[in-house]
Design an enzyme around this catalytic site. Structure first.
Site, PDB file in Angstrom:
ATOM      1  N   ARG A  51       0.833  -1.222   0.000  1.00  0.00           N
ATOM      2  CA  ARG A  51       0.000   0.000   0.000  1.00  0.00           C
ATOM      3  C   ARG A  51       0.861   1.262   0.000  1.00  0.00           C
ATOM      4  O   ARG A  51       0.543   2.259   0.658  1.00  0.00           O
ATOM      5  CB  ARG A  51      -0.942   0.033   1.216  1.00  0.00           C
ATOM      6  CG  ARG A  51      -1.976  -1.069   1.268  1.00  0.00           C
ATOM      7  CD  ARG A  51      -3.001  -0.944   0.144  1.00  0.00           C
ATOM      8  NE  ARG A  51      -4.126  -1.830   0.346  1.00  0.00           N
ATOM      9  CZ  ARG A  51      -4.113  -3.129   0.023  1.00  0.00           C
ATOM     10  NH1 ARG A  51      -3.062  -3.683  -0.531  1.00  0.00           N
ATOM     11  NH2 ARG A  51      -5.198  -3.861   0.250  1.00  0.00           N
ATOM     12  N   SER A  87     -10.453  -0.456   3.250  1.00  0.00           N
ATOM     13  CA  SER A  87      -9.714  -0.609   4.517  1.00  0.00           C
ATOM     14  C   SER A  87      -9.257   0.761   4.989  1.00  0.00           C
ATOM     15  O   SER A  87      -8.633   1.500   4.235  1.00  0.00           O
ATOM     16  CB  SER A  87      -8.466  -1.471   4.308  1.00  0.00           C
ATOM     17  OG  SER A  87      -8.817  -2.760   3.879  1.00  0.00           O
ATOM     18  N   GLU A 136      -4.787   4.045   6.028  1.00  0.00           N
ATOM     19  CA  GLU A 136      -4.463   3.756   4.626  1.00  0.00           C
ATOM     20  C   GLU A 136      -4.835   4.927   3.704  1.00  0.00           C
ATOM     21  O   GLU A 136      -4.045   5.280   2.819  1.00  0.00           O
ATOM     22  CB  GLU A 136      -5.184   2.468   4.205  1.00  0.00           C
ATOM     23  CG  GLU A 136      -4.659   1.871   2.927  1.00  0.00           C
ATOM     24  CD  GLU A 136      -5.558   0.785   2.389  1.00  0.00           C
ATOM     25  OE1 GLU A 136      -6.527   1.118   1.699  1.00  0.00           O
ATOM     26  OE2 GLU A 136      -5.276  -0.398   2.637  1.00  0.00           O
TER      27      GLU A 136
HETATM   28  N1  EPU Z   1     -11.158 -10.229  10.682  1.00  0.00           N
HETATM   29  C1  EPU Z   1     -11.860 -10.262  11.849  1.00  0.00           C
HETATM   30  N2  EPU Z   1     -12.792  -9.288  12.069  1.00  0.00           N
HETATM   31  C2  EPU Z   1     -13.068  -8.323  11.162  1.00  0.00           C
HETATM   32  C3  EPU Z   1     -12.334  -8.285   9.968  1.00  0.00           C
HETATM   33  C4  EPU Z   1     -11.372  -9.256   9.729  1.00  0.00           C
HETATM   34  O1  EPU Z   1     -11.657 -11.123  12.702  1.00  0.00           O
HETATM   35  O2  EPU Z   1     -13.927  -7.484  11.437  1.00  0.00           O
HETATM   36  C5  EPU Z   1     -10.167 -11.282  10.396  1.00  0.00           C
HETATM   37  C6  EPU Z   1     -10.704 -12.199   9.300  1.00  0.00           C
HETATM   38  O3  EPU Z   1     -11.477 -13.254   9.829  1.00  0.00           O
HETATM   39  C7  EPU Z   1      -9.443 -12.730   8.670  1.00  0.00           C
HETATM   40  C8  EPU Z   1      -8.474 -11.572   8.841  1.00  0.00           C
HETATM   41  O4  EPU Z   1      -8.999 -10.712   9.845  1.00  0.00           O
HETATM   42  O5  EPU Z   1      -8.946 -13.834   9.389  1.00  0.00           O
HETATM   43  C9  EPU Z   1      -8.237 -10.814   7.548  1.00  0.00           C
HETATM   44  O6  EPU Z   1      -9.455 -10.289   7.033  1.00  0.00           O
HETATM   45  P1  EPU Z   1      -9.744 -10.194   5.467  1.00  0.00           P
HETATM   46  O7  EPU Z   1      -9.408 -11.458   4.806  1.00  0.00           O
HETATM   47  O8  EPU Z   1     -11.114  -9.637   5.289  1.00  0.00           O
HETATM   48  O9  EPU Z   1      -8.667  -9.153   4.915  1.00  0.00           O
HETATM   49  P2  EPU Z   1      -8.088  -7.829   5.553  1.00  0.00           P
HETATM   50  O10 EPU Z   1      -6.712  -8.093   6.074  1.00  0.00           O
HETATM   51  O11 EPU Z   1      -9.085  -7.276   6.474  1.00  0.00           O
HETATM   52  C10 EPU Z   1      -6.910  -7.029   3.323  1.00  0.00           C
HETATM   53  C11 EPU Z   1      -6.826  -5.763   2.537  1.00  0.00           C
HETATM   54  C12 EPU Z   1      -8.078  -5.570   1.700  1.00  0.00           C
HETATM   55  C13 EPU Z   1      -8.194  -6.753   0.747  1.00  0.00           C
HETATM   56  C14 EPU Z   1      -8.242  -8.054   1.572  1.00  0.00           C
HETATM   57  C15 EPU Z   1      -8.190  -9.258   0.696  1.00  0.00           C
HETATM   58  C16 EPU Z   1      -5.422  -4.250   3.799  1.00  0.00           C
HETATM   59  C17 EPU Z   1      -5.365  -3.063   4.695  1.00  0.00           C
HETATM   60  N3  EPU Z   1      -6.644  -4.652   3.438  1.00  0.00           N
HETATM   61  O12 EPU Z   1      -7.994  -6.901   4.226  1.00  0.00           O
HETATM   62  O13 EPU Z   1      -7.923  -4.375   0.927  1.00  0.00           O
HETATM   63  O14 EPU Z   1      -9.355  -6.647  -0.038  1.00  0.00           O
HETATM   64  O15 EPU Z   1      -7.086  -8.134   2.448  1.00  0.00           O
HETATM   65  O16 EPU Z   1      -6.918  -9.383   0.139  1.00  0.00           O
HETATM   66  O17 EPU Z   1      -4.377  -4.789   3.425  1.00  0.00           O
HETATM   67  C18 EPU Z   1      -8.335  -2.045   0.848  1.00  0.00           C
HETATM   68  O18 EPU Z   1      -7.107  -1.882   0.840  1.00  0.00           O
HETATM   69  O19 EPU Z   1      -9.130  -1.063   0.817  1.00  0.00           O
HETATM   70  C19 EPU Z   1      -8.876  -3.390   0.952  1.00  0.00           C
HETATM   71  C20 EPU Z   1     -10.182  -3.626   1.062  1.00  0.00           C
END
Ligand code: EPU
Length: 343
Positions: free
Chosen positions: A165, A243, A339
């Site tokens: 990012r 995010s 972000e």
């Molecule tokens: N989780 C929770 N509670 C929540 C949200 C997430 O426990 O409320 C846990 C999920 O269960 C999972 C982990 O956190 O085990 C990761 O969650 P998720 O797979 O939804 O991905 P993320 O890390 O929250 C990142 C990117 C997203 C991207 C997704 C998929 C960043 C900051 N965000 O989200 O990017 O779509 O992975 O690759 O790196 C963005 O940048 O705007 C964005 C949406």
């Protein structure tokens, strides 16, 4: 051709958070023939803010000076290179429409990034990424205008200092205007789906009834669209910027100490030995998921996304984000970094 300058332009419909701020002066860049005039305005005003799809900004005030919305259009596909298909897209093209157009044209390689809001020109700025792919992996070069010198440069991907990012553009806001991005996509015969992300892998196996590694580009895009639609709020219905925080990176020692206290901590080992933590999990554990803070709030399905429930100001969102940062720091000793770009 001259730019048409508007004054006191409302930006409410031009940022996905739906924050009702104004630009003191505003113009839309529609053609390259307007670049000379654009440079003259930038020099007279000492710069400008270049706006793409407005999907990764938080407006905390009315913008002083000049705001330029980049709406250059055009996509060219060149299949003559052995190394891959070279695709050059103008900065103002809508990102998701561009990804789907490439799939229609049998150009694979960007399907994991389907449904990301924003424009092609904004994609290198924060090096958009999702479901196992970062756009830096497909960018060959970025064409930029240096409005101070008047030069148009082709920055090779290796000059862009891409990281999670992050890029050189994020560190020099307003210095360059992105005009177009050239991608190098695999030829269909050499393309392999990127299905390492567990949720995507499992959905593809369920939906196609076969191994995820046999999925087509369209099947990957459809699965990504389904996952995103389930978890992430549609900015046309509820204001948000995806995010709100980056996933923080910690040392192996810090990760180990956190795991002792929280055995279910979601953590991902990185190539350099560090660990990335799921910020959404940290925020969720602090009890913030679905919480309301006046006109702002935390999305009920994804704690990493802050939302505008209607009429929120940038200050409302900043106050909420600081309260979250403070709770996460008190509970886990981890600092969350926003972000979106705060303006
Ligand atoms: N989780 C929770 N509670 C929540 C949200 C997430 O426990 O409320 C846990 C999920 O269960 C999972 C982990 O956190 O085990 C990761 O969650 P998720 O797979 O939804 O991905 P993320 O890390 O929250 C990142 C990117 C997203 C991207 C997704 C998929 C960043 C900051 N965000 O989200 O990017 O779509 O992975 O690759 O790196 C963005 O940048 O705007 C964005 C949406």
């Amino acid at each position: 051709m001259k730019l048409s300058i508007e004054t006191a332009k409302s930006l409410g419909a031009l940022n996905t958070f739906g924050i009702n701020a104004k630009a003191e002066r505003f113009a839309v860049l529609q053609q390259r023939s307007q670049l000379d005039d654009l440079m003259a305005h930038c020099r007279a005003e000492g710069g400008a803010f270049f706006l793409g799809g407005g999907s990764n900004i938080l407006l905390t005030r009315d913008l002083p000076g000049l705001t330029i919305q980049v709406d250059l259009r055009g996509v060219a596909i060149d299949r003559t290179h052995a190394a891959g298909i070279r695709v050059t897209a103008a900065a103002g093209e809508n990102w998701h429409a561009f990804v789907m157009h490439l799939i229609d044209q049998q150009v694979p390689g960007l399907e994991n990034l389907a449904l990301i809001p924003g424009t092609v020109g904004a994609s290198p700025i924060q090096n958009i990424g999702a479901y196992g792919l970062e756009v830096m992996e497909r960018i060959a070069s970025v064409e930029v205008l240096d409005w101070q010198s008047g030069e148009i440069l082709q920055l090779a991907a290796s000059d862009c200092r891409f990281a999670y990012r992050d890029s050189i553009f994020k560190h020099h806001p307003g210095h360059w205007l992105v005009l177009s991005v050239t991608f190098l996509c695999p030829h269909p015969a050499e393309w392999q789906p990127v299905v390492g992300y567990k949720e995507l892998h499992d959905m593809l196996e369920r939906e196609t009834g076969g191994p995820a590694t046999s999925a087509s580009p369209r099947q990957v895009a459809d699965a990504v669209i389904a996952i995103r639609s389930r978890k992430l709020p549609d900015p046309r219905k509820i204001g948000n910027a995806g995010s709100f925080f980056k996933n923080p990176v910690v040392t192996p020692l810090e990760c180990e100490a956190l795991l002792q206290a929280h055995p279910d901590l979601v953590h991902y080992p990185q190539a350099d030995g560090t660990f990335k933590l799921a910020a959404g999990w940290l925020i969720d554990r602090c009890g913030w998921k679905g919480r309301i803070a006046g006109a702002a709030g935390v999305h009920e399905n994804q704690a990493l996304v802050l939302v505008n429930r209607g009429g929120a100001s940038g200050a409302d969102v900043v106050a909420l984000s600081q309260a979250i940062q403070s709770d996460v720091h008190d509970r886990f000793g981890v600092t969350l970094e926003p972000e979106p770009v705060f303006l």
